[in-house]
Scaffold this motif. Structure first.
Motif, PDB file in Angstrom:
ATOM      1  N   ARG A 232     -20.516  -2.099  28.177  1.00 22.27           N
ATOM      2  CA  ARG A 232     -19.642  -0.930  28.304  1.00 22.27           C
ATOM      3  C   ARG A 232     -20.455   0.355  28.399  1.00 22.27           C
ATOM      4  NH1 ARG A 232     -15.405  -2.676  23.519  1.00 22.27           N
ATOM      5  NH2 ARG A 232     -14.416  -4.420  24.632  1.00 22.27           N
ATOM      6  N   GLY A 233     -21.520   0.418  27.603  1.00 23.92           N
ATOM      7  CA  GLY A 233     -22.372   1.602  27.631  1.00 23.92           C
ATOM      8  C   GLY A 233     -23.071   1.776  28.966  1.00 23.92           C
ATOM      9  N   LEU A 234     -23.534   0.675  29.555  1.00 25.75           N
ATOM     10  CA  LEU A 234     -24.209   0.745  30.850  1.00 25.75           C
ATOM     11  C   LEU A 234     -23.268   1.231  31.946  1.00 25.75           C
ATOM     12  CD1 LEU A 234     -26.432  -2.467  30.836  1.00 25.75           C
ATOM     13  CD2 LEU A 234     -27.233  -0.123  31.122  1.00 25.75           C
ATOM     14  N   PHE A 235     -22.051   0.726  31.942  1.00 26.47           N
ATOM     15  CA  PHE A 235     -21.099   1.154  32.967  1.00 26.47           C
ATOM     16  C   PHE A 235     -20.714   2.620  32.783  1.00 26.47           C
ATOM     17  CE2 PHE A 235     -20.455  -3.339  33.982  1.00 26.47           C
ATOM     18  CZ  PHE A 235     -20.315  -3.269  35.363  1.00 26.47           C
ATOM     19  N   LEU A 236     -20.602   3.060  31.538  1.00 27.28           N
ATOM     20  CA  LEU A 236     -20.291   4.469  31.299  1.00 27.28           C
ATOM     21  C   LEU A 236     -21.433   5.361  31.780  1.00 27.28           C
ATOM     22  CD1 LEU A 236     -18.496   6.694  30.098  1.00 27.28           C
ATOM     23  CD2 LEU A 236     -19.704   6.356  27.925  1.00 27.28           C
TER      24      LEU A 236
ATOM     25  N   LEU B 247     -22.374  12.649  24.019  1.00 28.05           N
ATOM     26  CA  LEU B 247     -21.126  11.978  23.644  1.00 28.05           C
ATOM     27  C   LEU B 247     -21.100  10.523  24.120  1.00 28.05           C
ATOM     28  CD1 LEU B 247     -18.587  14.861  24.358  1.00 28.05           C
ATOM     29  CD2 LEU B 247     -19.186  13.917  22.124  1.00 28.05           C
ATOM     30  N   ALA B 248     -21.788  10.242  25.218  1.00 28.67           N
ATOM     31  CA  ALA B 248     -21.821   8.870  25.740  1.00 28.67           C
ATOM     32  C   ALA B 248     -22.483   7.905  24.761  1.00 28.67           C
ATOM     33  CB  ALA B 248     -22.544   8.834  27.084  1.00 28.67           C
ATOM     34  N   LYS B 249     -23.248   8.426  23.812  1.00 22.06           N
ATOM     35  CA  LYS B 249     -23.872   7.564  22.804  1.00 22.06           C
ATOM     36  C   LYS B 249     -22.837   6.924  21.888  1.00 22.06           C
ATOM     37  CE  LYS B 249     -28.248  10.120  22.614  1.00 22.06           C
ATOM     38  NZ  LYS B 249     -29.164  10.924  21.765  1.00 22.06           N
ATOM     39  N   GLY B 250     -21.598   7.405  21.971  1.00 25.40           N
ATOM     40  CA  GLY B 250     -20.544   6.834  21.147  1.00 25.40           C
ATOM     41  C   GLY B 250     -20.245   5.388  21.483  1.00 25.40           C
ATOM     42  N   ILE B 251     -20.602   4.951  22.686  1.00 23.78           N
ATOM     43  CA  ILE B 251     -20.407   3.550  23.078  1.00 23.78           C
ATOM     44  C   ILE B 251     -21.746   2.833  22.977  1.00 23.78           C
ATOM     45  CG2 ILE B 251     -19.737   1.972  24.922  1.00 23.78           C
ATOM     46  CD1 ILE B 251     -17.820   4.006  25.936  1.00 23.78           C
ATOM     47  N   GLN B 252     -21.859   1.956  22.002  1.00 21.37           N
ATOM     48  CA  GLN B 252     -23.101   1.222  21.783  1.00 21.37           C
ATOM     49  C   GLN B 252     -23.032  -0.219  22.289  1.00 21.37           C
ATOM     50  OE1 GLN B 252     -26.111   2.433  20.569  1.00 21.37           O
ATOM     51  NE2 GLN B 252     -25.043   4.358  20.930  1.00 21.37           N
ATOM     52  N   HIS B 253     -21.854  -0.651  22.741  1.00 19.98           N
ATOM     53  CA  HIS B 253     -21.754  -1.983  23.347  1.00 19.98           C
ATOM     54  C   HIS B 253     -22.569  -1.958  24.644  1.00 19.98           C
ATOM     55  CE1 HIS B 253     -20.050  -5.311  25.676  1.00 19.98           C
ATOM     56  NE2 HIS B 253     -19.650  -5.819  24.525  1.00 19.98           N
ATOM     57  N   PRO B 254     -23.531  -2.865  24.816  1.00 18.34           N
ATOM     58  CA  PRO B 254     -24.452  -2.784  25.958  1.00 18.34           C
ATOM     59  C   PRO B 254     -23.780  -2.700  27.324  1.00 18.34           C
ATOM     60  CG  PRO B 254     -25.236  -4.399  24.380  1.00 18.34           C
ATOM     61  CD  PRO B 254     -23.873  -3.986  23.923  1.00 18.34           C
TER      62      PRO B 254
ATOM     63  N   GLN C  47     -10.841  15.381  24.393  1.00 18.41           N
ATOM     64  CA  GLN C  47     -11.700  14.923  23.304  1.00 18.41           C
ATOM     65  C   GLN C  47     -10.906  14.398  22.111  1.00 18.41           C
ATOM     66  OE1 GLN C  47     -15.212  17.299  22.384  1.00 18.41           O
ATOM     67  NE2 GLN C  47     -14.920  18.482  24.254  1.00 18.41           N
ATOM     68  N   HIS C  48      -9.600  14.587  22.131  1.00 20.55           N
ATOM     69  CA  HIS C  48      -8.760  14.094  21.043  1.00 20.55           C
ATOM     70  C   HIS C  48      -7.974  12.845  21.443  1.00 20.55           C
ATOM     71  CE1 HIS C  48      -9.654  17.653  18.674  1.00 20.55           C
ATOM     72  NE2 HIS C  48      -9.378  18.404  19.731  1.00 20.55           N
ATOM     73  N   ALA C  49      -8.295  12.279  22.604  1.00 26.33           N
ATOM     74  CA  ALA C  49      -7.636  11.040  23.029  1.00 26.33           C
ATOM     75  C   ALA C  49      -7.948   9.929  22.029  1.00 26.33           C
ATOM     76  CB  ALA C  49      -8.099  10.656  24.430  1.00 26.33           C
ATOM     77  N   GLY C  50      -7.022   8.989  21.877  1.00 32.25           N
ATOM     78  CA  GLY C  50      -7.126   7.996  20.814  1.00 32.25           C
ATOM     79  C   GLY C  50      -8.250   6.987  20.959  1.00 32.25           C
ATOM     80  N   ASN C  51      -8.342   6.304  22.084  1.00 33.35           N
ATOM     81  CA  ASN C  51      -9.319   5.227  22.257  1.00 33.35           C
ATOM     82  C   ASN C  51     -10.631   5.765  22.821  1.00 33.35           C
ATOM     83  OD1 ASN C  51      -7.479   3.231  21.376  1.00 33.35           O
ATOM     84  ND2 ASN C  51      -6.547   3.187  23.418  1.00 33.35           N
ATOM     85  N   LEU C  52     -11.737   5.311  22.253  1.00 33.04           N
ATOM     86  CA  LEU C  52     -13.044   5.877  22.581  1.00 33.04           C
ATOM     87  C   LEU C  52     -13.438   5.684  24.042  1.00 33.04           C
ATOM     88  CD1 LEU C  52     -15.657   7.252  21.690  1.00 33.04           C
ATOM     89  CD2 LEU C  52     -16.529   4.999  21.018  1.00 33.04           C
ATOM     90  N   VAL C  53     -13.337   4.464  24.561  1.00 34.07           N
ATOM     91  CA  VAL C  53     -13.815   4.198  25.922  1.00 34.07           C
ATOM     92  C   VAL C  53     -13.028   4.999  26.963  1.00 34.07           C
ATOM     93  CG1 VAL C  53     -14.152   2.437  27.695  1.00 34.07           C
ATOM     94  CG2 VAL C  53     -14.753   1.934  25.317  1.00 34.07           C
ATOM     95  N   PRO C  54     -11.678   4.928  26.970  1.00 37.15           N
ATOM     96  CA  PRO C  54     -10.937   5.759  27.935  1.00 37.15           C
ATOM     97  C   PRO C  54     -11.200   7.250  27.739  1.00 37.15           C
ATOM     98  CG  PRO C  54      -9.502   4.094  26.980  1.00 37.15           C
ATOM     99  CD  PRO C  54     -10.770   4.076  26.185  1.00 37.15           C
ATOM    100  N   ARG C  55     -11.367   7.657  26.481  1.00 33.50           N
ATOM    101  CA  ARG C  55     -11.618   9.070  26.194  1.00 33.50           C
ATOM    102  C   ARG C  55     -12.888   9.558  26.879  1.00 33.50           C
ATOM    103  NH1 ARG C  55     -13.620   9.984  20.428  1.00 33.50           N
ATOM    104  NH2 ARG C  55     -11.657   8.933  19.928  1.00 33.50           N
TER     105      ARG C  55
ATOM    106  N   LEU D 106     -13.340  12.236  29.742  1.00 31.29           N
ATOM    107  CA  LEU D 106     -14.143  13.413  29.418  1.00 31.29           C
ATOM    108  C   LEU D 106     -15.178  13.685  30.508  1.00 31.29           C
ATOM    109  CD1 LEU D 106     -14.347  15.486  27.144  1.00 31.29           C
ATOM    110  CD2 LEU D 106     -16.104  14.063  26.097  1.00 31.29           C
ATOM    111  N   VAL D 107     -15.811  12.629  31.007  1.00 35.41           N
ATOM    112  CA  VAL D 107     -16.773  12.791  32.101  1.00 35.41           C
ATOM    113  C   VAL D 107     -16.074  13.361  33.335  1.00 35.41           C
ATOM    114  CG1 VAL D 107     -18.257  11.558  33.734  1.00 35.41           C
ATOM    115  CG2 VAL D 107     -18.344  10.990  31.297  1.00 35.41           C
ATOM    116  N   THR D 108     -14.898  12.826  33.640  1.00 34.66           N
ATOM    117  CA  THR D 108     -14.155  13.266  34.825  1.00 34.66           C
ATOM    118  C   THR D 108     -13.748  14.732  34.713  1.00 34.66           C
ATOM    119  OG1 THR D 108     -13.291  11.004  35.014  1.00 34.66           O
ATOM    120  CG2 THR D 108     -12.229  12.701  36.343  1.00 34.66           C
ATOM    121  N   VAL D 109     -13.195  15.100  33.568  1.00 36.59           N
ATOM    122  CA  VAL D 109     -12.796  16.495  33.362  1.00 36.59           C
ATOM    123  C   VAL D 109     -14.025  17.400  33.316  1.00 36.59           C
ATOM    124  CG1 VAL D 109     -11.651  18.102  31.792  1.00 36.59           C
ATOM    125  CG2 VAL D 109     -10.692  15.831  32.147  1.00 36.59           C
TER     126      VAL D 109
END
Length: 226
Positions: free
Chosen positions: A78-82, A69-76, A32-40, A44-47
């Motif tokens: 990127r958000g859909l794939f997440l 936490l997935a709400k952190g990505i609001q780009h349509p 949860q402390h990883a730098g970039n939001l999308v990879p984080r 996080l889902v995987t762990v």
């Protein structure tokens, strides 16, 4: 999709504690402390799924956490794939009826259903937003093609919802249908009537089909309560 495959290898590694010797609760906090939001969030889902598999945390708690936490990505896109990755990776760790992850009073079928319903609603919202970002006619045409290609991502929670063991006639009538209709009402209030309203209607039909199948099975088995 190549990234999804690589993350599956990571999940296999994390699920085998003899290979890394770390507590999954510690890894879940560290990621949860990883730098970039999308990879984080993908990490996080995987762990998180490995965390649930190890039964070191209640499935319902982790599912709620990841969904929020997935709400952190609001780009349509990127958000859909997440959201798609989240639903696909969690499909086998849902606390469904009879599942090894069901714990009475802690994690149950209602939590599994709510997880899928919430992710469907969020995916539909992102899908509609993709069209709303268009300005020129050319841009709208491009966005519409993208949206058609991405429809399968929006519908993935519905597919898993219809497969729930808990999706009996009674569950559909008393819990699933009212919740779906409530989601439709909320989306209508947000002026997404035509797109999301239709999508929620499809959800109702899909889950109704599952309920009807359960009823038919009950009749065939001679269940007087069906």
């Amino acid at each position: 999709m190549l990234a999804f495959q690589e993350l599956q290898h990571l999940l296999g590694f994390l699920s085998d504690k003899s290979r890394h010797g770390r507590r999954l609760s510690e890894l879940y906090e560290t990621v949860q402390h990883a730098g970039n939001l999308v990879p984080r969030l993908y990490l996080l889902v995987t762990v998180g799924v490995a965390f649930v598999r190890a039964k070191e945390a209640a499935a319902a708690d982790i599912l709620r956490d990841l969904t929020e936490l997935a709400k952190g990505i609001q780009h349509p896109v990127r958000g859909l794939f997440l959201r798609f990755y989240l639903v696909q990776l969690c499909r086998d760790v849902l606390p469904d009826k009879g599942s090894e992850y069901e714990v009475e009073g802690v994690s149950g079928p209602e939590d599994a259903f709510l997880f899928l319903l919430t992710n469907f609603s969020e995916s539909a919202r992102l899908w509609v937003r993709l069209q709303q970002q268009s300005s020129s006619a050319r841009e709208k045409q491009k966005r519409e093609k993208e949206r058609k290609d991405l429809r399968v991502l929006v519908g993935s929670p519905l597919v898993r919802m219809a497969q729930l063991e808990a999706m009996t006639t009674d569950f559909y009538r008393t819990q699933a249908l009212p919740a779906i209709l409530q989601q439709q009402e909320l989306q209508l209030q947000q002026e997404l009537m035509q797109e999301v309203g239709a999508a929620v209607a499809i959800a109702a039909v899909a889950v109704a089909a599952a309920g009807a199948a359960a009823a038919a099975a009950g009749v065939a088995a001679g269940d007087p309560g069906v």
